[in-house]
Enzyme design. Sequence first.
Site, PDB file in Angstrom:
ATOM      1  N   LYS A 162      64.856   8.286  40.545  1.00  0.00           N
ATOM      2  CA  LYS A 162      66.154   8.966  40.385  1.00  0.00           C
ATOM      3  C   LYS A 162      66.150  10.316  41.114  1.00  0.00           C
ATOM      4  CE  LYS A 162      66.003   8.526  35.841  1.00  0.00           C
ATOM      5  NZ  LYS A 162      64.803   7.690  35.718  1.00  0.00           N
ATOM      6  N   THR A 163      65.037  11.049  40.960  1.00  0.00           N
ATOM      7  CA  THR A 163      64.953  12.346  41.643  1.00  0.00           C
ATOM      8  C   THR A 163      64.986  12.139  43.156  1.00  0.00           C
ATOM      9  OG1 THR A 163      63.550  13.023  39.820  1.00  0.00           O
ATOM     10  CG2 THR A 163      63.635  14.497  41.712  1.00  0.00           C
ATOM     11  N   GLY A 190      60.456   7.253  36.346  1.00  0.00           N
ATOM     12  CA  GLY A 190      59.652   6.908  37.525  1.00  0.00           C
ATOM     13  C   GLY A 190      60.273   5.908  38.457  1.00  0.00           C
ATOM     14  N   HIS A 193      42.084 -17.268  25.439  1.00  0.00           N
ATOM     15  CA  HIS A 193      43.397 -16.954  26.044  1.00  0.00           C
ATOM     16  C   HIS A 193      43.515 -17.631  27.408  1.00  0.00           C
ATOM     17  CE1 HIS A 193      44.888 -13.967  23.288  1.00  0.00           C
ATOM     18  NE2 HIS A 193      43.975 -13.052  23.533  1.00  0.00           N
ATOM     19  N   GLU A 220      38.655 -13.822  24.981  1.00  0.00           N
ATOM     20  CA  GLU A 220      39.386 -13.826  26.271  1.00  0.00           C
ATOM     21  C   GLU A 220      39.308 -15.209  26.919  1.00  0.00           C
ATOM     22  OE1 GLU A 220      41.240 -11.441  26.633  1.00  0.00           O
ATOM     23  OE2 GLU A 220      40.270  -9.882  25.444  1.00  0.00           O
TER      24      GLU A 220
HETATM   25  P1  ATP Z   1      61.876  10.620  35.697  1.00  0.00           P
HETATM   26  O1  ATP Z   1      62.967   9.879  35.014  1.00  0.00           O
HETATM   27  O2  ATP Z   1      60.558  10.526  34.982  1.00  0.00           O
HETATM   28  O3  ATP Z   1      62.245  12.010  36.118  1.00  0.00           O
HETATM   29  P2  ATP Z   1      62.501   9.568  38.287  1.00  0.00           P
HETATM   30  O4  ATP Z   1      63.249   8.291  38.106  1.00  0.00           O
HETATM   31  O5  ATP Z   1      63.271  10.773  38.656  1.00  0.00           O
HETATM   32  O6  ATP Z   1      61.560   9.825  37.059  1.00  0.00           O
HETATM   33  P3  ATP Z   1      61.042  10.112  40.652  1.00  0.00           P
HETATM   34  O7  ATP Z   1      60.634  11.478  40.208  1.00  0.00           O
HETATM   35  O8  ATP Z   1      62.108  10.012  41.667  1.00  0.00           O
HETATM   36  O9  ATP Z   1      61.395   9.259  39.395  1.00  0.00           O
HETATM   37  O10 ATP Z   1      59.769   9.305  41.170  1.00  0.00           O
HETATM   38  C1  ATP Z   1      58.463   9.721  40.932  1.00  0.00           C
HETATM   39  C2  ATP Z   1      57.581   9.312  42.086  1.00  0.00           C
HETATM   40  O11 ATP Z   1      57.447   7.897  42.110  1.00  0.00           O
HETATM   41  C3  ATP Z   1      58.170   9.688  43.429  1.00  0.00           C
HETATM   42  O12 ATP Z   1      57.737  10.937  43.839  1.00  0.00           O
HETATM   43  C4  ATP Z   1      57.639   8.598  44.337  1.00  0.00           C
HETATM   44  O13 ATP Z   1      56.340   8.909  44.773  1.00  0.00           O
HETATM   45  C5  ATP Z   1      57.524   7.406  43.431  1.00  0.00           C
HETATM   46  N1  ATP Z   1      58.703   6.520  43.497  1.00  0.00           N
HETATM   47  C6  ATP Z   1      59.521   6.200  42.472  1.00  0.00           C
HETATM   48  N2  ATP Z   1      60.451   5.328  42.868  1.00  0.00           N
HETATM   49  C7  ATP Z   1      60.252   5.099  44.173  1.00  0.00           C
HETATM   50  C8  ATP Z   1      60.903   4.293  45.150  1.00  0.00           C
HETATM   51  N3  ATP Z   1      61.954   3.521  44.852  1.00  0.00           N
HETATM   52  N4  ATP Z   1      60.408   4.307  46.409  1.00  0.00           N
HETATM   53  C9  ATP Z   1      59.340   5.060  46.735  1.00  0.00           C
HETATM   54  N5  ATP Z   1      58.687   5.833  45.858  1.00  0.00           N
HETATM   55  C10 ATP Z   1      59.113   5.860  44.589  1.00  0.00           C
END
Ligand code: ATP
Length: 490
Positions: free
Chosen positions: A110-111, A107, A335, A332
Amino acid sequence: MIRDVALGAAAGFLIYLFAMGYNIVPLLFIVGGAYFIWRVVIERGMVRSPGKGVVVSSTPVTFDDIGGQATAKKELQEGLDFLRHSDRMKELGIRPLKGILLLGPPGTGKTLLAKAAARYTNSAFLAVSGSEFVQMYAGVGAERVRSLFKRAREVARKEKKHSAIIFIDEMDILGGKRGSNISHHEYDQTLNQLLVEMDGLGSDQNPQILVIGATNRAEALDAALLRPGRFDRQVNVDLPDKEGRLAILQIHTKNKPLAEDVDLEQIAHETFGFSGAHLESLTNEAAIFALREKSKVIVQKHLREAVEKVMLGEKLDRRPTADELWRVAVHEGGHALLAETVKPNSVAQISIRSRGHALGFVRHYPDDDLYLYTQEMLEQQIMVALAGAVAEHMILGTRSTGNAGDYEHALSMVERILASGMSTLGIIDLSRLNDGQRQKITREILAELEQKTRVVLEEKKETLLAVAKILQEEETVSGDALREFLHKVA
Ligand code: ATP
């Protein structure tokens, strides 16, 4: 549906032939044989359309749509310049960059980075997941790798582009260490095929192909993949820091109506450890909260609730008994009071509403972007963790199972103290400590800190009771309201 109707019609036809007195046995053999061969061929992927499971994307993502990740973007862009200026590279005899590996937790974008890379280099973009290649039948994965590269060339030609980027997510599944899968050699053949394809990529090819792999388990990758000439550029894509979180929040709230009181910087401050995907989900949840309340705009309260939801899960309808609620309030309260004593202004919110697995929680402002902890900081964290149990014991005379998670946290902090040579044992080789010695030193550290915690809470017993009562009535109290109250009674 169509398949079922066809099968039904075929069966009906055979029964009709049989009823008319024809010998249908040879026909049955022929049909059965044909069906068997068809299944095997399909399963082996021989008639798969090349690149099934591959997503060809034309969604325009630019580097500006990615918040934070300045270093990753810069390193990636440097790598991509090889592709953008391939003519100059050719003149200088520089071999093309064939693979870039993005390393980082889920998340983190990377994609998105890979998509932005395609846009930056004006390349066709194909995405596939490593798990797509793993099949039970030998040869299928390798065949899919071959068709993937073929498909990439076709797509690039069709889109009239000089290059294509193949993005392989979950690279560790496809490119895990060879020989580590004992069941069959299918994984190894698939990986070998990928290596063969990558070795065949040259600067004289048109279209050029660049492979971008993503994984969060770099250590699981086969060394051959990381050899120069393959994935020879590695880019770390880490969880965003506060500035990065703010930028991501700004990107994902651009299309949402925000009220005047919204302070995204504050939310960025409170969301230490959140990935981009968490932050995107947070902004979406906040909008849903606004919708539920029939509010036209998102206010700060919605964003705060969304932080909790993303962190701890949906609020539960299950209501604890009155006795349980009082215990949770005391716990709580303990804490929170201790946290405000050892580290003033550190409590963000206290709640005794059940959420996910928690019956209640205290949210602390995180030590933003801290990489180093002193002994004092670790000890304070242990005291805050133990304060729930100590408060229960002090006020109710007994402890509960609700403390198990806190003890786990405290024990992990003790481990850090031991590992960094901050215990009375000094700098030691932890592996040489036997179980008894480890138990003894852990017990000593915890007993001392538990005693210190008790002294603090005993001194503030009346305040603790008062805070627990407020919590019992109001269920959720903000850090500011708590501090205001503590200021009044001080
Ligand atoms: P995975 O390893 O689970 O495949 P990933 O690193 O490829 O995850 P992404 O698929 O690129 O993560 O991100 C998922 C979603 O999170 C994106 O569609 C976007 O909405 C949000 N997101 C993640 N990183 C960013 C960023 N740096 N800026 C803006 N949006 C982000």
